[in-house]
Every structure is written in structure tokens, then in C-alpha cells.
Design an enzyme around this catalytic site. Sequence first.
Site, PDB file in Angstrom:
ATOM      1  N   CYS A   9       2.290  -3.981 -30.041  1.00  0.00           N
ATOM      2  CA  CYS A   9       1.490  -5.183 -29.756  1.00  0.00           C
ATOM      3  C   CYS A   9       1.152  -5.872 -31.074  1.00  0.00           C
ATOM      4  CB  CYS A   9       0.153  -4.845 -29.105  1.00  0.00           C
ATOM      5  SG  CYS A   9       0.195  -3.920 -27.611  1.00  0.00           S
ATOM      6  N   PHE A  10       1.144  -7.182 -31.072  1.00  0.00           N
ATOM      7  CA  PHE A  10       0.864  -7.954 -32.282  1.00  0.00           C
ATOM      8  C   PHE A  10      -0.115  -9.086 -31.985  1.00  0.00           C
ATOM      9  CE2 PHE A  10       5.249  -6.463 -32.495  1.00  0.00           C
ATOM     10  CZ  PHE A  10       5.331  -5.890 -33.759  1.00  0.00           C
TER      11      PHE A  10
END
Length: 414
Positions: A9-10
Site C-alpha cells: 500500500c502506498f
Amino acid sequence: MAAAPPSYCFVAFPPCSKDGLVVFGKNSARPRDEVQEVVYFAAAAHDPGSKVECTYIEIEQVPKTHAIVLSRPSWLWGAEMGANEHGVCVANEAVVTREPASESEALLGMDLVRLGLERGATAKEALDVIVALLEEHGQGGNYYEDGSSCHTFQSAFLIVDRNEAWILETSGKYWAAEKITEGVKCICNQLSLTTKIDAEHPELRNYVRSQGWWNGDSDFNFSEVFSLAHDHLACCSGRESLEKQGGDVSAQAMIDVLRDKDSGVCVDSESFLTTASIVSVLPQDPSFPCVHYFTGTPDPSRSIFKPFIFVDDVKLVPKVQSPSFGNDDPAKKIPRFQEKPDRRHELYKAHEWARSLLENDQDKGQKLMRIMLDLEKQGLEAMEDILTRTEVLDPAEVVDLFYDCVDTELKFFK
């Protein structure tokens, strides 16, 4: 102890992201044959005293739930990732800590994703919802649709809105969280919080001291205390790719990172596959709409990202929804998962055909991919126009947006 699937996830905030935008992205790595669907639920009012049936347990419902759009494994109630009408995005990571995860059925981390989105109008509200439910109901139960073995994990979350993000990491009912307001951040299937902790369970430090995991004299480092030995290393190669963009992280840049197999961000292994992906663009100026891009199909390097914008009366898209089996669903019967029904939706089946074409006829397959990527590019450019124009968005312009994109994709496959 099972290894957690290597999802990523970013989030990117200004000054790393473009034009005052917050950009969020996630690849969901799950068992290779699992189907994810994209589902929308309108805002709703609920009767006093009513209950909501989550994946394994029933809990108290709240008076009002927000409109949400989710990408979820089609056998469960919660979600791997999603967004709500207020511009809140939440994604979940399965993590392993030194404390064994419970096999007893409780809330899954994926249930907490959905509950946070339904009940939180900001990232901090969603965090507060998740930790309160964790305290009350606990987390536990099988993370996979597997009748032969129980795969259990603790949970980490990336919770984002237009102004801030929270990284929330948990072990049992205990938790810590870090607030992010600038730069690029990544979480994966390892604990990442160290000594910068902005909120925590009130009994966290007393608990770990009582377990002999921390002496109280040294700095409290969450991942060092809770990780198995040597399992708290930096895990996000994709973060470097985003940081190299300078101040230009955009939806396209995030999509490119999620498609990168060489870095390991796009998972394609013997056991796991990136079964679905999301990118969300959240303008910090609240007069502009948030745009959420979903694949609804596996392997983002062979899928296209299709835009969704929250407006009233959004057109539902049955072609990315799996068949419903009601109370006959093997996920709901006890003992669970004694058989696996065919959960493929129409877009998933078309995507299987396209994957076969790519593998068996490279010329035709590459031509099809060029057409699909051109279609995606048109969608990205149209959304960029919406996010830069001065006039207010007419809801009628986007009420069929996601429906039309899925429909067009299917037509090209046929």
C-alpha cells in the site's frame, strides 16, 4: 506459522505528489485462484438496535452508514481496500507478529476496512472506529476460503483522507498508529512503525512490559517489540520509485509502480497473485471530487484501471460482481469452506480469455493490450480534465462512469 501475503500500500502527499493531490494505491496479493469483485453500497439509515452480519460474527449496527465502494474477495463481507463518499480510503495488510493470531472467529482485518469506511467521515474517525471495534470484538478467523487449514493473521491498515493518513498496526487488541501529512509512505506485510507513535492503545506499554518484550528503559519501538526476529526490515521497494518522481506523483505514476513485477510490488508467485488493485486521487481542495480507479481483475500489468466517482444514484455494475449464493454459500455454512463455488464474474471470465490470448498468441495479445492501455489513458486524461477545470462537476456526467468503462472493456475483449 503461515507467511503473510506480500501486498503493498502506498500514499503520496505534496510536495511529492502533483497539483495538491493526495495519491493512494494498493495491490492486493491473495491466493492465486481467489476472485475479487468491485461493489458499491449507498449511504443508509438503520433502525435502532439493528445488527450487521460481518464475515463471521454479528455486531451492533450504527444509525447511519456512508456510501462506500469496495474491492473485496467475493466470499467475505469486508474488503481488502475501498473508499467512501467523504474521500476516506482504507486498505488492509495481513501481518505476522510474535503474538499468534486467533483462530476463533471474530472480526477479520478486512471487516474492519469496511466498518471504518462505513462509519468514518475522516481518516482519524475511521481509525477510531477500527480500534474501538478491535477492543470490543477482537480479530480472528480464517483469512482464506480454505476448509483444510485455518490461516490467521494480525492486521495493519493504511487510512487516508484529503488531509492526512494514519498507519495503524495491531497485534490482538493492542495497537499503535503514526500520522502522515507529507511525503511518500508505504506499508506491506511487515510491521513498520518504530518510535514515532502518535496514538496507541492505553495499555500497550504496560502489556508488552508484562510479557517481558520491553524493559521500559529503552525507546519504545513498536515493530522491534512485536515483530518476530529480523522481520521488521524496510519492505517497500516501490517507495523509491515514487520518490524518484520528485513532485510529480500522479495516478499514472502510482499505476506504474503497482504494475512493476521486477520490484516485487506486483506479485505473481506460485502461491500468491495480485488479485486486484486500486488507485485513488484525493484533491486537497474539497471543491473537487475524489477519483478512485479499480481493476476488478488480477495482475495490474494485464488489467486496466477504471475510474469511479461518488455521486447520487451511481449505476451499479453487475458485471464486476460475483454470483450470490445466499445462505447456501459454503463460506456461511458450518463447517465452513467444504466446497468452493465458481465465484467468477463476467469481467473476470473475459480477463481469463485475454490472459490466455496473451500467453498463446503474442501478437494478438500485445495488440489487445495496446488497445486496452489506450482506453485506460483516455480515462485518466478525462479524469485529469475534471480535476483541473473551474466549473463544478455535473453528477449526470459521471453517474454511469464506472459502468461504461467496464462495459467498454468487455466489448474489446469480445
